[in-house]
Scaffold this motif. Sequence first.
Motif, PDB file in Angstrom:
ATOM      1  N   ARG A  63       0.822  -1.222   0.000  1.00 48.45           N
ATOM      2  CA  ARG A  63       0.000   0.000   0.000  1.00 48.45           C
ATOM      3  C   ARG A  63       0.856   1.272   0.000  1.00 48.45           C
ATOM      4  O   ARG A  63       0.355   2.355  -0.227  1.00 48.45           O
ATOM      5  CB  ARG A  63      -0.878   0.026   1.245  1.00 48.45           C
ATOM      6  N   LEU A  64       2.137   1.132   0.290  1.00 52.14           N
ATOM      7  CA  LEU A  64       2.980   2.321   0.470  1.00 52.14           C
ATOM      8  C   LEU A  64       3.650   2.766  -0.826  1.00 52.14           C
ATOM      9  O   LEU A  64       4.127   1.936  -1.606  1.00 52.14           O
ATOM     10  CB  LEU A  64       4.093   2.033   1.486  1.00 52.14           C
ATOM     11  N   THR A  65       3.725   4.060  -1.038  1.00 58.56           N
ATOM     12  CA  THR A  65       4.592   4.608  -2.084  1.00 58.56           C
ATOM     13  C   THR A  65       6.036   4.525  -1.615  1.00 58.56           C
ATOM     14  O   THR A  65       6.958   4.298  -2.389  1.00 58.56           O
ATOM     15  CB  THR A  65       4.217   6.081  -2.369  1.00 58.56           C
ATOM     16  N   GLY A  66       6.213   4.749  -0.324  1.00 59.55           N
ATOM     17  CA  GLY A  66       7.536   4.593   0.272  1.00 59.55           C
ATOM     18  C   GLY A  66       7.848   3.120   0.486  1.00 59.55           C
ATOM     19  O   GLY A  66       7.265   2.254  -0.161  1.00 59.55           O
ATOM     20  N   GLU A  67       8.742   2.830   1.415  1.00 61.56           N
ATOM     21  CA  GLU A  67       9.129   1.426   1.590  1.00 61.56           C
ATOM     22  C   GLU A  67       8.899   0.963   3.022  1.00 61.56           C
ATOM     23  O   GLU A  67       8.806   1.778   3.932  1.00 61.56           O
ATOM     24  CB  GLU A  67      10.607   1.239   1.207  1.00 61.56           C
ATOM     25  N   ARG A  90      14.490  -2.454  18.944  1.00 63.09           N
ATOM     26  CA  ARG A  90      14.196  -3.311  17.794  1.00 63.09           C
ATOM     27  C   ARG A  90      12.709  -3.192  17.461  1.00 63.09           C
ATOM     28  O   ARG A  90      11.881  -3.991  17.920  1.00 63.09           O
ATOM     29  CB  ARG A  90      14.561  -4.773  18.104  1.00 63.09           C
ATOM     30  N   PRO A  91      12.366  -2.195  16.640  1.00 59.65           N
ATOM     31  CA  PRO A  91      10.963  -2.049  16.224  1.00 59.65           C
ATOM     32  C   PRO A  91      10.512  -3.218  15.358  1.00 59.65           C
ATOM     33  O   PRO A  91      11.334  -3.931  14.773  1.00 59.65           O
ATOM     34  CB  PRO A  91      10.964  -0.746  15.426  1.00 59.65           C
ATOM     35  N   LEU A  92       9.189  -3.361  15.249  1.00 58.10           N
ATOM     36  CA  LEU A  92       8.618  -4.384  14.369  1.00 58.10           C
ATOM     37  C   LEU A  92       8.995  -4.079  12.919  1.00 58.10           C
ATOM     38  O   LEU A  92       9.452  -4.956  12.180  1.00 58.10           O
ATOM     39  CB  LEU A  92       7.084  -4.365  14.522  1.00 58.10           C
ATOM     40  N   ALA A  93       8.824  -2.817  12.523  1.00 56.58           N
ATOM     41  CA  ALA A  93       9.131  -2.414  11.143  1.00 56.58           C
ATOM     42  C   ALA A  93       9.152  -0.890  11.049  1.00 56.58           C
ATOM     43  O   ALA A  93       8.619  -0.195  11.917  1.00 56.58           O
ATOM     44  CB  ALA A  93       8.077  -2.959  10.184  1.00 56.58           C
ATOM     45  N   PHE A  94       9.787  -0.403   9.983  1.00 63.42           N
ATOM     46  CA  PHE A  94       9.806   1.036   9.696  1.00 63.42           C
ATOM     47  C   PHE A  94       9.044   1.270   8.405  1.00 63.42           C
ATOM     48  O   PHE A  94       9.376   0.657   7.377  1.00 63.42           O
ATOM     49  CB  PHE A  94      11.244   1.532   9.484  1.00 63.42           C
ATOM     50  N   ALA A  95       8.037   2.135   8.446  1.00 63.14           N
ATOM     51  CA  ALA A  95       7.373   2.552   7.211  1.00 63.14           C
ATOM     52  C   ALA A  95       8.031   3.856   6.791  1.00 63.14           C
ATOM     53  O   ALA A  95       7.783   4.905   7.370  1.00 63.14           O
ATOM     54  CB  ALA A  95       5.887   2.748   7.457  1.00 63.14           C
ATOM     55  N   ARG A  96       8.940   3.762   5.815  1.00 65.74           N
ATOM     56  CA  ARG A  96       9.626   4.968   5.315  1.00 65.74           C
ATOM     57  C   ARG A  96       8.685   5.691   4.374  1.00 65.74           C
ATOM     58  O   ARG A  96       8.688   5.462   3.172  1.00 65.74           O
ATOM     59  CB  ARG A  96      10.897   4.577   4.587  1.00 65.74           C
ATOM     60  N   VAL A  97       7.859   6.535   4.952  1.00 66.39           N
ATOM     61  CA  VAL A  97       6.745   7.124   4.206  1.00 66.39           C
ATOM     62  C   VAL A  97       7.244   8.125   3.170  1.00 66.39           C
ATOM     63  O   VAL A  97       8.282   8.778   3.351  1.00 66.39           O
ATOM     64  CB  VAL A  97       5.752   7.789   5.177  1.00 66.39           C
ATOM     65  N   VAL A 114       1.254   7.883   5.368  1.00 64.61           N
ATOM     66  CA  VAL A 114       1.075   7.975   6.830  1.00 64.61           C
ATOM     67  C   VAL A 114      -0.322   7.487   7.196  1.00 64.61           C
ATOM     68  O   VAL A 114      -0.499   6.735   8.169  1.00 64.61           O
ATOM     69  CB  VAL A 114       1.314   9.421   7.327  1.00 64.61           C
ATOM     70  N   VAL A 115      -1.314   7.864   6.374  1.00 68.08           N
ATOM     71  CA  VAL A 115      -2.684   7.380   6.614  1.00 68.08           C
ATOM     72  C   VAL A 115      -2.705   5.852   6.557  1.00 68.08           C
ATOM     73  O   VAL A 115      -3.302   5.189   7.416  1.00 68.08           O
ATOM     74  CB  VAL A 115      -3.670   7.975   5.574  1.00 68.08           C
ATOM     75  N   ALA A 116      -2.031   5.289   5.568  1.00 66.71           N
ATOM     76  CA  ALA A 116      -2.022   3.821   5.434  1.00 66.71           C
ATOM     77  C   ALA A 116      -1.420   3.168   6.683  1.00 66.71           C
ATOM     78  O   ALA A 116      -1.931   2.150   7.173  1.00 66.71           O
ATOM     79  CB  ALA A 116      -1.225   3.423   4.185  1.00 66.71           C
ATOM     80  N   VAL A 117      -0.360   3.766   7.215  1.00 65.90           N
ATOM     81  CA  VAL A 117       0.294   3.178   8.390  1.00 65.90           C
ATOM     82  C   VAL A 117      -0.601   3.322   9.621  1.00 65.90           C
ATOM     83  O   VAL A 117      -0.767   2.372  10.402  1.00 65.90           O
ATOM     84  CB  VAL A 117       1.667   3.856   8.641  1.00 65.90           C
TER      85      VAL A 117
END
Length: 469
Positions: A26-30, A52-59, A65-68
């Motif tokens: 869903r992300l344009t970023g990664e 140790r985060p679960l994941a990084f949404a590099r928006v 940001v809405v998707a995250v």
Amino acid sequence: MTAVSFSSVVIPAATVADQLDTLRFRLTGELITSDSIDYDTARTTIFGALARPLAFARVANAEDVVAVVTFAQEHGIPLSVRSGGHSLAWLSVVDGALVVDFTRMKLVMVDPETRTARVQPGATSGDLAGPANAHGLALTTGDTHSVGMGGLVTGGGIGFIVRKYGLAIDNLLSAQVVTAAGEIVTASETEHPDLFWAIRGGGGNAGIVTEFTFQLAPVGQVLGGDLMLPATPEVIRGYLDYVVAAPEDLTTIANLEHAPPAPHVPPDRVGELVLSILLVWTGDLEAGERALAPLRALADPVADAIAPMPYPGIYDFTAFAAEPHNASIRSMFADAISDDAIAAILTAMDTASSPFSLVQLRGLGGAFARVDPDATAFAHRDRNYFVAIIGIWADPEEDRALHEAWTAALWEAIRHEGQGVYVNFLEEEGEARIREAYPEATYTRLARVKAAYDPENLFRHNQNVPPKR
Ligand SMILES: Cc1cc2nc3c(=O)[nH]c(=O)nc-3n(C[C@H](O)[C@H](O)[C@H](O)COP(=O)(O)OP(=O)(O)OC[C@H]3O[C@@H](n4cnc5c(N)ncnc54)[C@H](O)[C@@H]3O)c2cc1C
């Protein structure tokens, strides 16, 4: 099968990975997960790779940001927000969280006609200072070029021209914000005014800012640099008295420190305890020389590196602070600083656990103080001084407890002179200290705005003010 627990929800590990893949598409970023090559880079902040985060949404945009936000809501996953990664409380990169990571969103667009700038939250103070200076403009931001705009501005932003032009938030015209409901809204004096009030000092409690629009100040060439004086009680008293009475064109940030081996420090004075007065004068240069005379008269300087320079030139003098380091910090605002406190600070500096540790003193007042305490969520407008005890050490293998003990001992000696605290200089110090950042009326209003915009406290990895109607 192993499982991952998110507060009340327990999701089988395979399901989490599958679900993250749906977010990835869903992300344009990664999306960076623990098996990504970038994972260790992503989790490294100025204070190291601490969680140790679960994941990084590099928006890449507000829609990402809405998707995250929507994904985190749907799956009950904790969310944190990282812009410049300078959180002193390590609240932006958090164990187990899905991180909204703004490191790709750092555009700065300056409009010289309107003297405004649109700035994405991943931009740093230095990213803005350069392009703004190209048009003879500036904003008061962090004292160090690497401080991120997202965290700095949502907390307030006390910088090198604060006495003349107020806090960064005092120059904020509007902001694009993603709410916990997953809406993209504009917050300004006329649109979502409560939200606009809350994002100016509320420290990320009310929403995720995806773009700021600032009014810039006509500041191009300044008189600036480092006036380094011997650290005697008389010099410190003289500094404290003058910097709150000086013309507003003068803003100072003084570090009581052991003189570093910088190019402007005579080699035979390196290591001496000094008051390094970093300053910016924004007015007429000759008038600036006259305004500095009372400071220069305090003592024969160890170094006098004050000169005309483009505004971003002041960042050369704080470049060391942008290097990765470890820190233990306690801070406060104060109306006055007694001779006993000065003596305690000097004694502590003589026995500092690290040669890099310092005590920072900033004089406030001027435009900063003219803003009504109720106008923004940053209420401590009538305080004269900002004081920070900053234990700093370079090697993460050093004994943290030793440096924390140094900070704590000095803090215990002077904290009774404090009057409130700046939210952006809090570590994780508990609810009582968050309440020191927000006096009762501010705290109550912040909790009410939070209830309207984030009733489930999705945005809780911050100096948290829980929602309350
Ligand atoms: C070396 C150094 C120098 C500093 N100098 C100054 C100074 O001169 N003046 C000053 O005022 N402060 C200063 N600070 C403090 C600084 O303002 C805070 O650490 C601030 O949070 C840093 O912002 P960041 O984006 O880099 O941090 P991050 O770690 O990325 O974010 C910190 C927190 O801010 C919130 N946040 C971040 N981005 C957003 C966003 N887009 N929307 C909503 N909330 C968000 C989140 O709650 C997050 O946990 C300094 C800090 C350091 C380490």
